[in-house]
Design a protein around this motif. Structure first.
Motif, PDB file in Angstrom:
ATOM      1  N   LEU A 107       0.865  -1.136   0.067  1.00  0.00           N
ATOM      2  CA  LEU A 107       0.137  -0.120  -0.018  1.00  0.00           C
ATOM      3  C   LEU A 107       0.936   1.429   0.004  1.00  0.00           C
ATOM      4  O   LEU A 107       1.712   1.341   0.875  1.00  0.00           O
ATOM      5  CB  LEU A 107      -1.049   0.019   1.366  1.00  0.00           C
ATOM      6  CG  LEU A 107      -1.880  -0.936   1.408  1.00  0.00           C
ATOM      7  CD1 LEU A 107      -1.839  -1.879   2.596  1.00  0.00           C
ATOM      8  CD2 LEU A 107      -3.305  -0.422   1.416  1.00  0.00           C
ATOM      9  N   LEU A 108       0.525   2.171  -1.155  1.00  0.00           N
ATOM     10  CA  LEU A 108       1.243   3.330  -0.844  1.00  0.00           C
ATOM     11  C   LEU A 108       0.223   4.533  -0.574  1.00  0.00           C
ATOM     12  O   LEU A 108      -0.473   4.619  -1.430  1.00  0.00           O
ATOM     13  CB  LEU A 108       1.810   3.616  -2.165  1.00  0.00           C
ATOM     14  CG  LEU A 108       3.123   2.571  -2.718  1.00  0.00           C
ATOM     15  CD1 LEU A 108       3.571   3.069  -4.053  1.00  0.00           C
ATOM     16  CD2 LEU A 108       4.128   2.790  -1.788  1.00  0.00           C
ATOM     17  N   VAL A 109       0.486   5.129   0.387  1.00  0.00           N
ATOM     18  CA  VAL A 109      -0.216   6.506   0.966  1.00  0.00           C
ATOM     19  C   VAL A 109       0.121   7.641   0.209  1.00  0.00           C
ATOM     20  O   VAL A 109       1.362   8.016   0.665  1.00  0.00           O
ATOM     21  CB  VAL A 109      -0.590   6.366   2.338  1.00  0.00           C
ATOM     22  CG1 VAL A 109      -1.397   7.595   2.746  1.00  0.00           C
ATOM     23  CG2 VAL A 109      -1.049   4.975   2.781  1.00  0.00           C
ATOM     24  N   THR A 110      -0.466   8.150  -0.643  1.00  0.00           N
ATOM     25  CA  THR A 110      -0.157   9.730  -1.140  1.00  0.00           C
ATOM     26  C   THR A 110      -1.065  10.617  -0.458  1.00  0.00           C
ATOM     27  O   THR A 110      -1.997  10.614  -0.533  1.00  0.00           O
ATOM     28  CB  THR A 110      -0.317   9.626  -2.812  1.00  0.00           C
ATOM     29  OG1 THR A 110       0.644   8.645  -3.321  1.00  0.00           O
ATOM     30  CG2 THR A 110       0.431  10.972  -3.064  1.00  0.00           C
ATOM     31  N   VAL A 120      -9.333  -4.504   1.779  1.00  0.00           N
ATOM     32  CA  VAL A 120      -9.797  -3.355   1.013  1.00  0.00           C
ATOM     33  C   VAL A 120     -10.796  -2.420   1.746  1.00  0.00           C
ATOM     34  O   VAL A 120     -10.768  -1.253   1.668  1.00  0.00           O
ATOM     35  CB  VAL A 120     -10.384  -3.829  -0.396  1.00  0.00           C
ATOM     36  CG1 VAL A 120     -10.732  -2.840  -1.192  1.00  0.00           C
ATOM     37  CG2 VAL A 120      -8.822  -4.627  -1.042  1.00  0.00           C
ATOM     38  N   GLU A 121     -11.610  -3.096   2.403  1.00  0.00           N
ATOM     39  CA  GLU A 121     -12.499  -2.328   3.013  1.00  0.00           C
ATOM     40  C   GLU A 121     -12.257  -1.514   4.196  1.00  0.00           C
ATOM     41  O   GLU A 121     -12.641  -0.344   4.440  1.00  0.00           O
ATOM     42  CB  GLU A 121     -13.668  -3.356   3.690  1.00  0.00           C
ATOM     43  CG  GLU A 121     -14.690  -3.864   2.605  1.00  0.00           C
ATOM     44  CD  GLU A 121     -15.483  -2.778   1.891  1.00  0.00           C
ATOM     45  OE1 GLU A 121     -15.980  -2.001   2.333  1.00  0.00           O
ATOM     46  OE2 GLU A 121     -15.497  -3.019   0.684  1.00  0.00           O
ATOM     47  N   THR A 122     -11.054  -1.747   4.703  1.00  0.00           N
ATOM     48  CA  THR A 122     -10.582  -1.001   5.766  1.00  0.00           C
ATOM     49  C   THR A 122      -9.886   0.111   5.290  1.00  0.00           C
ATOM     50  O   THR A 122     -10.009   1.221   5.788  1.00  0.00           O
ATOM     51  CB  THR A 122      -9.293  -1.907   6.808  1.00  0.00           C
ATOM     52  OG1 THR A 122      -9.903  -3.110   7.245  1.00  0.00           O
ATOM     53  CG2 THR A 122      -8.496  -1.249   7.662  1.00  0.00           C
ATOM     54  N   VAL A 123      -9.101  -0.099   4.041  1.00  0.00           N
ATOM     55  CA  VAL A 123      -8.437   1.226   3.336  1.00  0.00           C
ATOM     56  C   VAL A 123      -9.657   2.044   3.064  1.00  0.00           C
ATOM     57  O   VAL A 123      -9.356   3.260   3.003  1.00  0.00           O
ATOM     58  CB  VAL A 123      -7.785   0.597   2.122  1.00  0.00           C
ATOM     59  CG1 VAL A 123      -7.021   1.724   1.313  1.00  0.00           C
ATOM     60  CG2 VAL A 123      -6.468  -0.012   2.566  1.00  0.00           C
ATOM     61  N   HIS A 153      -6.388  12.253   0.412  1.00  0.00           N
ATOM     62  CA  HIS A 153      -5.217  11.242   0.215  1.00  0.00           C
ATOM     63  C   HIS A 153      -5.617  10.187  -0.717  1.00  0.00           C
ATOM     64  O   HIS A 153      -6.842  10.157  -1.247  1.00  0.00           O
ATOM     65  CB  HIS A 153      -5.095  10.277   1.729  1.00  0.00           C
ATOM     66  CG  HIS A 153      -4.918  11.251   2.909  1.00  0.00           C
ATOM     67  ND1 HIS A 153      -3.574  11.915   2.902  1.00  0.00           N
ATOM     68  CD2 HIS A 153      -5.548  11.501   3.901  1.00  0.00           C
ATOM     69  CE1 HIS A 153      -3.754  12.598   3.878  1.00  0.00           C
ATOM     70  NE2 HIS A 153      -4.947  12.395   4.664  1.00  0.00           N
ATOM     71  N   ARG A 154      -4.668   9.519  -1.309  1.00  0.00           N
ATOM     72  CA  ARG A 154      -4.750   8.423  -2.257  1.00  0.00           C
ATOM     73  C   ARG A 154      -4.169   7.249  -1.872  1.00  0.00           C
ATOM     74  O   ARG A 154      -2.748   7.376  -1.397  1.00  0.00           O
ATOM     75  CB  ARG A 154      -4.433   8.950  -3.576  1.00  0.00           C
ATOM     76  CG  ARG A 154      -4.676   7.854  -4.574  1.00  0.00           C
ATOM     77  CD  ARG A 154      -4.355   8.493  -6.084  1.00  0.00           C
ATOM     78  NE  ARG A 154      -2.424   8.308  -6.099  1.00  0.00           N
ATOM     79  CZ  ARG A 154      -2.127   9.477  -6.637  1.00  0.00           C
ATOM     80  NH1 ARG A 154      -2.650  10.748  -6.881  1.00  0.00           N
ATOM     81  NH2 ARG A 154      -0.710   9.774  -6.573  1.00  0.00           N
ATOM     82  N   GLU A 160      -8.911   6.650  -4.127  1.00  0.00           N
ATOM     83  CA  GLU A 160      -9.173   7.961  -3.636  1.00  0.00           C
ATOM     84  C   GLU A 160     -10.383   8.605  -3.775  1.00  0.00           C
ATOM     85  O   GLU A 160     -11.286   7.730  -3.798  1.00  0.00           O
ATOM     86  CB  GLU A 160      -8.095   9.002  -4.713  1.00  0.00           C
ATOM     87  CG  GLU A 160      -8.555   8.681  -6.226  1.00  0.00           C
ATOM     88  CD  GLU A 160      -7.533   9.516  -7.099  1.00  0.00           C
ATOM     89  OE1 GLU A 160      -7.019  10.615  -6.595  1.00  0.00           O
ATOM     90  OE2 GLU A 160      -7.273   9.121  -8.016  1.00  0.00           O
ATOM     91  N   ARG A 161     -10.850   9.794  -3.876  1.00  0.00           N
ATOM     92  CA  ARG A 161     -12.190  10.582  -3.948  1.00  0.00           C
ATOM     93  C   ARG A 161     -12.708  10.041  -5.178  1.00  0.00           C
ATOM     94  O   ARG A 161     -12.217  10.449  -6.374  1.00  0.00           O
ATOM     95  CB  ARG A 161     -11.928  11.992  -3.684  1.00  0.00           C
ATOM     96  CG  ARG A 161     -11.484  12.273  -2.353  1.00  0.00           C
ATOM     97  CD  ARG A 161     -11.758  13.683  -2.170  1.00  0.00           C
ATOM     98  NE  ARG A 161     -11.495  13.971  -0.618  1.00  0.00           N
ATOM     99  CZ  ARG A 161     -12.129  14.668   0.201  1.00  0.00           C
ATOM    100  NH1 ARG A 161     -13.160  15.556  -0.533  1.00  0.00           N
ATOM    101  NH2 ARG A 161     -11.918  14.876   1.395  1.00  0.00           N
TER     102      ARG A 161
END
Length: 139
Positions: free
Chosen positions: A20-23, A90-93, A104-105, A118-119
């Motif tokens: 997972l990469l959080v931008t 996936v649901e947690t993210v 965030h993305r 993302e949004r």
């Protein structure tokens, strides 16, 4: 975002690595972004995953004095390919993104296959997530 980091683990042993990469939203200060990423990592750790921890993307360039922003937002999750853990991840993210007021993305990569969350409208996001889950669970 496509990563050259190794996120592949043999399915033969019943586990897979997910990257997972959080931008973070560029308007959020780095300290707050790091805190939010740690919060997401803690939420994932509560799931029935094999392991979760900070990820390292590639190698640092010569002379680098610290981690870059992408590496700071990297999370590696080792999870079972059975038992329904992947849809929970996936649901947690998705839930974490939905609770955040910032933009965030999160990119999720398994075996070179990446989805970016993302949004988006709930309907659009649900369709993308459902297709991605089906590809990785055989369902």
């Amino acid at each position: 975002m496509r990563s050259d980091a190794s996120t592949e683990r043999s399915h033969a042993n019943g586990v897979v690595d997910a990257l997972l990469l959080v931008t973070s939203d560029p308007e959020v200060d780095p300290e707050a972004s790091e805190r939010l990423t740690r919060q997401l990592r803690a939420e994932i750790a509560e799931l029935d995953v094999e392991a979760v921890g900070p990820g390292v993307i590639g190698t640092a360039p010569d002379g680098a004095k610290g981690a870059d922003a992408v590496t700071l937002g990297a999370i590696v999750v080792v999870l079972s390919t059975s038992g329904g853990v992947f849809p929970l991840l996936v649901e947690t993210v998705r839930d974490w993104l939905g609770r955040s007021s910032a933009r965030h993305r999160v990119s999720l990569t398994i075996d070179g296959d990446t989805i970016e969350l993302e949004r988006a409208s709930d309907t659009e996001r649900r369709a993308l997530v459902d297709a991605y889950i089906r590809r990785h669970t055989g369902g």
